[in-house]
Design a protein around this motif. Structure first.
Motif, short mmCIF file in Angstrom:
data_model
loop_
_atom_site.label_atom_id
_atom_site.label_comp_id
_atom_site.label_asym_id
_atom_site.label_seq_id
_atom_site.Cartn_x
_atom_site.Cartn_y
_atom_site.Cartn_z
N ASN A 126 4.44 6.20 -7.06
CA ASN A 126 4.31 4.99 -7.58
C ASN A 126 5.83 4.16 -7.08
OD1 ASN A 126 6.30 3.76 -9.89
ND2 ASN A 126 4.37 3.09 -10.30
N ALA A 127 5.64 2.90 -6.99
CA ALA A 127 6.74 2.04 -6.46
C ALA A 127 6.78 0.89 -7.34
CB ALA A 127 6.72 1.81 -5.00
N GLN A 144 0.89 -1.15 -0.11
CA GLN A 144 0.12 -0.03 0.02
C GLN A 144 1.02 1.14 0.01
OE1 GLN A 144 -0.68 -2.56 2.84
NE2 GLN A 144 -1.77 -3.57 1.15
N LEU A 145 0.60 2.33 -0.81
CA LEU A 145 1.22 3.24 -0.81
C LEU A 145 0.21 4.62 -0.40
CD1 LEU A 145 3.03 3.19 -4.35
CD2 LEU A 145 4.03 2.75 -1.92
N VAL A 146 0.64 5.32 0.64
CA VAL A 146 -0.30 6.38 0.96
C VAL A 146 0.57 7.64 1.02
CG1 VAL A 146 -1.29 7.38 3.15
CG2 VAL A 146 -1.36 4.90 2.80
N GLU A 147 -0.03 8.66 0.23
CA GLU A 147 0.43 9.93 -0.06
C GLU A 147 0.06 10.92 0.74
OE1 GLU A 147 -0.28 8.58 -4.56
OE2 GLU A 147 -1.63 8.90 -2.82
N SER A 148 0.67 12.09 1.36
CA SER A 148 0.28 13.09 1.88
C SER A 148 1.34 14.47 1.67
CB SER A 148 0.34 13.06 3.50
OG SER A 148 2.00 12.62 3.80
N GLY A 149 0.43 15.55 2.05
CA GLY A 149 1.29 16.78 1.99
C GLY A 149 0.53 17.64 0.54
N GLY A 150 -0.51 16.99 0.06
CA GLY A 150 -0.92 17.95 -1.14
C GLY A 150 -1.92 19.03 -0.70
N GLY A 151 -2.28 20.05 -1.54
CA GLY A 151 -3.35 21.17 -1.22
C GLY A 151 -2.95 22.37 -2.02
N LEU A 152 -3.36 23.49 -1.48
CA LEU A 152 -3.26 24.67 -2.38
C LEU A 152 -2.04 25.46 -1.97
CD1 LEU A 152 -4.66 26.85 -4.17
CD2 LEU A 152 -5.86 27.97 -1.96
N VAL A 153 -1.40 25.99 -2.89
CA VAL A 153 -0.28 26.64 -2.79
C VAL A 153 -0.04 27.94 -3.84
CG1 VAL A 153 0.98 25.04 -4.48
CG2 VAL A 153 2.45 26.26 -2.64
N GLN A 154 0.59 28.70 -3.52
CA GLN A 154 0.61 29.92 -4.35
C GLN A 154 1.99 29.72 -5.05
OE1 GLN A 154 1.05 33.51 -1.78
NE2 GLN A 154 -1.36 33.61 -1.52
N TRP A 181 0.50 1.77 -6.73
CA TRP A 181 0.13 3.27 -7.03
C TRP A 181 -0.76 3.87 -5.77
CZ3 TRP A 181 1.43 6.12 -11.16
CH2 TRP A 181 2.06 5.51 -12.42
N GLY A 182 -0.34 4.93 -5.17
CA GLY A 182 -1.17 5.65 -4.42
C GLY A 182 -2.58 6.22 -4.95
N GLN A 183 -3.38 6.60 -3.91
CA GLN A 183 -4.72 6.99 -4.35
C GLN A 183 -4.75 8.35 -4.95
OE1 GLN A 183 -3.38 7.06 -1.21
NE2 GLN A 183 -3.97 9.07 -0.69
N GLY A 184 -3.62 9.18 -4.95
CA GLY A 184 -3.30 10.13 -5.45
C GLY A 184 -3.65 11.55 -4.64
N THR A 185 -2.99 12.61 -4.66
CA THR A 185 -3.15 14.00 -3.84
C THR A 185 -3.37 14.98 -4.64
OG1 THR A 185 -2.42 15.07 -1.75
CG2 THR A 185 -0.69 14.15 -3.46
N GLN A 186 -4.41 15.75 -4.64
CA GLN A 186 -4.55 17.15 -5.21
C GLN A 186 -3.50 18.03 -4.99
OE1 GLN A 186 -7.00 17.80 -7.88
NE2 GLN A 186 -5.57 19.65 -8.29
N VAL A 187 -2.95 18.70 -6.05
CA VAL A 187 -1.92 20.02 -5.90
C VAL A 187 -2.61 20.97 -6.63
CG1 VAL A 187 0.16 20.84 -6.22
CG2 VAL A 187 0.22 18.57 -4.98
N THR A 188 -2.87 22.17 -6.06
CA THR A 188 -3.56 23.23 -6.78
C THR A 188 -2.67 24.44 -6.63
OG1 THR A 188 -5.60 22.41 -6.59
CG2 THR A 188 -5.44 24.76 -7.04
N VAL A 189 -1.89 25.00 -7.79
CA VAL A 189 -1.23 26.14 -7.56
C VAL A 189 -1.81 27.30 -8.03
CG1 VAL A 189 0.98 27.03 -8.25
CG2 VAL A 189 0.65 24.70 -8.17
N SER A 190 -2.25 28.34 -7.34
CA SER A 190 -3.11 29.42 -7.46
C SER A 190 -2.83 30.52 -6.50
CB SER A 190 -4.56 28.84 -7.55
OG SER A 190 -5.34 30.24 -7.74
N SER A 191 -3.04 31.78 -6.95
CA SER A 191 -3.08 32.75 -6.14
C SER A 191 -4.37 33.22 -5.64
CB SER A 191 -2.38 33.95 -6.86
OG SER A 191 -2.87 34.48 -7.81
#
Length: 121
Positions: free
Chosen positions: A96-97, A3-13, A111-121
């Motif tokens: 991925n591993a 099992q692969l578990v991702e963390s740390g995604g989110g909104l970033v400027q 594969w992990g389940q995926g984490t959303q990364v949004t780059v926006s001001s």
């Protein structure tokens, strides 16, 4: 299984920084290459960066100089440090591993389940 578990995604400027982490767990005999892929809406999944067990890395030209991949073999973790992200880096990021659950099994891509990364001001 692995099992692969991702963390740390989110909104970033734009111009900020974000760190993605991925931890592998389960029945693990050996892990070869680990990496990060991403998929933006309407686009194919693409390789962002990868790292072998020996520490050799590949970074896609589109993020080279901004993103760094690292790995802790003892903890079965892989990280993606995203510096100076751009709006075009917005996507779902997947860990991925290539791993084996025993010396008798073949290498399998997990594969992990995926984490959303949004780059926006």
């Amino acid at each position: 299984q692995v099992q692969l578990v991702e963390s740390g995604g989110g909104l970033v400027q734009p111009g900020g920084s974000l760190r993605l982490s991925c931890a592998a767990s389960g029945t693990i005999f050996s892990i070869n290459t680990m990496g990060w892929y991403r998929q933006a809406p309407g686009k194919d999944r693409e390789l962002v960066a990868s790292i072998t067990g020996g520490g050799s890395t590949y970074v896609a030209p589109s993020v080279k100089g901004r993103f760094t991949i690292s790995r802790d073999n003892a903890k079965n973790t892989v990280n993606l440090q995203m510096n100076s992200p751009k709006p075009e880096d917005t996507a779902v990021y997947y860990c991925n591993a290539d791993a084996r659950i025993s010396r008798f099994n073949s290498w399998t891509a997990y594969w992990g389940q995926g984490t959303q990364v949004t780059v926006s001001s």
